[in-house]
Design an enzyme around this catalytic site. Structure first.
Site, short mmCIF file in Angstrom:
data_model
loop_
_atom_site.label_atom_id
_atom_site.label_comp_id
_atom_site.label_asym_id
_atom_site.label_seq_id
_atom_site.Cartn_x
_atom_site.Cartn_y
_atom_site.Cartn_z
N THR A 167 0.85 -1.19 0.00
CA THR A 167 0.00 0.00 0.00
C THR A 167 0.89 1.24 0.00
OG1 THR A 167 -1.75 1.17 1.22
CG2 THR A 167 -0.10 0.06 2.55
N GLY A 211 -13.59 7.13 5.65
CA GLY A 211 -14.44 6.57 4.59
C GLY A 211 -15.92 6.57 4.95
N ASP A 246 -7.48 -5.36 0.01
CA ASP A 246 -8.35 -4.49 -0.77
C ASP A 246 -9.70 -4.53 -0.09
OD1 ASP A 246 -8.43 -2.76 -3.11
OD2 ASP A 246 -10.09 -4.06 -3.71
N SER A 247 -10.29 -3.37 0.11
CA SER A 247 -11.50 -3.36 0.91
C SER A 247 -12.54 -2.40 0.36
CB SER A 247 -11.16 -2.98 2.36
OG SER A 247 -10.46 -1.76 2.37
P1 ITT Z 1 -4.41 1.14 -1.05
O1 ITT Z 1 -5.14 0.65 -2.25
O2 ITT Z 1 -3.17 1.97 -1.35
O3 ITT Z 1 -4.07 0.04 -0.07
P2 ITT Z 1 -6.90 2.59 -0.35
O4 ITT Z 1 -7.03 3.74 0.58
O5 ITT Z 1 -7.34 2.73 -1.77
O6 ITT Z 1 -5.36 2.12 -0.21
P3 ITT Z 1 -8.74 0.29 -0.12
O7 ITT Z 1 -8.68 0.07 -1.58
O8 ITT Z 1 -8.52 -0.89 0.75
O9 ITT Z 1 -7.67 1.39 0.33
O10 ITT Z 1 -10.10 0.95 0.35
C1 ITT Z 1 -11.12 1.35 -0.52
C2 ITT Z 1 -12.13 2.27 0.09
O11 ITT Z 1 -13.08 1.51 0.85
C3 ITT Z 1 -11.62 3.33 1.05
O12 ITT Z 1 -11.16 4.46 0.37
C4 ITT Z 1 -12.91 3.64 1.85
O13 ITT Z 1 -13.73 4.52 1.15
C5 ITT Z 1 -13.59 2.28 1.92
N1 ITT Z 1 -13.22 1.61 3.18
C6 ITT Z 1 -12.35 0.58 3.33
N2 ITT Z 1 -12.22 0.25 4.62
C7 ITT Z 1 -13.01 1.10 5.32
C8 ITT Z 1 -13.27 1.28 6.70
O14 ITT Z 1 -12.69 0.56 7.64
N3 ITT Z 1 -14.11 2.26 7.04
C9 ITT Z 1 -14.70 3.03 6.13
N4 ITT Z 1 -14.50 2.94 4.81
C10 ITT Z 1 -13.66 1.97 4.40
#
Ligand code: ITT
Length: 188
Positions: free
Chosen positions: A7, A146, A66-67
């Site tokens: 990341t 988020g 990825d979330s």
């Molecule tokens: P990397 O890909 O560089 O790891 P990222 O910030 O894009 O970082 P993710 O793809 O894992 O991270 O997350 C995608 C989105 O999902 C993130 O920007 C939030 O909008 C939402 N999200 C993920 N986890 C969350 C959480 O614990 N609480 C609230 N929103 C979340």
């Protein structure tokens, strides 16, 4: 044991290190720029893309996650598009609340897919953690990030943003996935 976390998000490294303190594992950022094209169709695809990309440089233990937020009545949206659903976090929340106007079934789930790659470049473990809940009518709470202010934790009237970081880390999709990774690594 040091593991590269695929990341560019320093906050994510800190958050994940806080979750596993005391296990002897330490996550570190990849060296150099890290900005792979996340063009997979699932959380699992994107997590694998990030893990492989970081391993190419690290050649050591590497973990990617990825979330996102999946809403049942919206056919799983925003899903893998969670980070880009609108320009700013506030606009992303506004878009979701607009799309949910008048919808009774507000069930939702936070999802986190993790991929662990070993020093030989093989996928050691692919797993998923979830956190069940529903979408509130209005945002509430100051903590987290988020979509946390509109995510009501299942069986409660509390949003994720109303929990302390410590409380969130006990039940979050990310900590549920990470628990499986730590358990797997305990054999090494
Ligand atoms: P990397 O890909 O560089 O790891 P990222 O910030 O894009 O970082 P993710 O793809 O894992 O991270 O997350 C995608 C989105 O999902 C993130 O920007 C939030 O909008 C939402 N999200 C993920 N986890 C969350 C959480 O614990 N609480 C609230 N929103 C979340």
């Amino acid at each position: 044991m040091k593991i590269v976390l695929a990341t560019s998000n320093k906050h994510k490294v800190q958050e994940i290190n806080d979750m596993i303190s005391g296990t002897g594992i330490e996550f570190i950022l990849p060296s150099g720029d890290f900005d792979p094209v996340e063009d997979g169709e699932t959380f699992e695809d994107n997590s694998l893309i990030k893990a492989k990309e970081a391993w190419k440089v690290s050649k050591t233990w590497t973990l990617a996650d990825d979330s996102g937020l999946c809403i049942k009545a919206l056919d799983g949206r925003p899903g893998i598009h969670s980070a880009r659903y609108a320009e700013t976090p506030a606009k992303r929340i506004e878009r979701v609340l607009n799309e949910m106007k008048g919808i009774e079934n507000r069930e939702a789930q936070f999802v986190c897919a993790m991929t662990l790659i070993n020093p030989n470049g093989e996928v050691e473990l692919a797993c998923r953690g979830v956190c069940d809940g529903s979408i509130s009518e209005t945002p509430r709470g100051e903590n987290g990030f988020g979509y946390d202010p509109i995510f009501l934790i299942k069986g409660t009237n509390t949003t994720m943003a109303e929990l302390s970081e410590e409380e969130k880390n006990k039940i979050s999709h990310r900590s549920n996935a990470l628990r499986k990774v730590v358990e797997h690594l305990s054999k090494y």
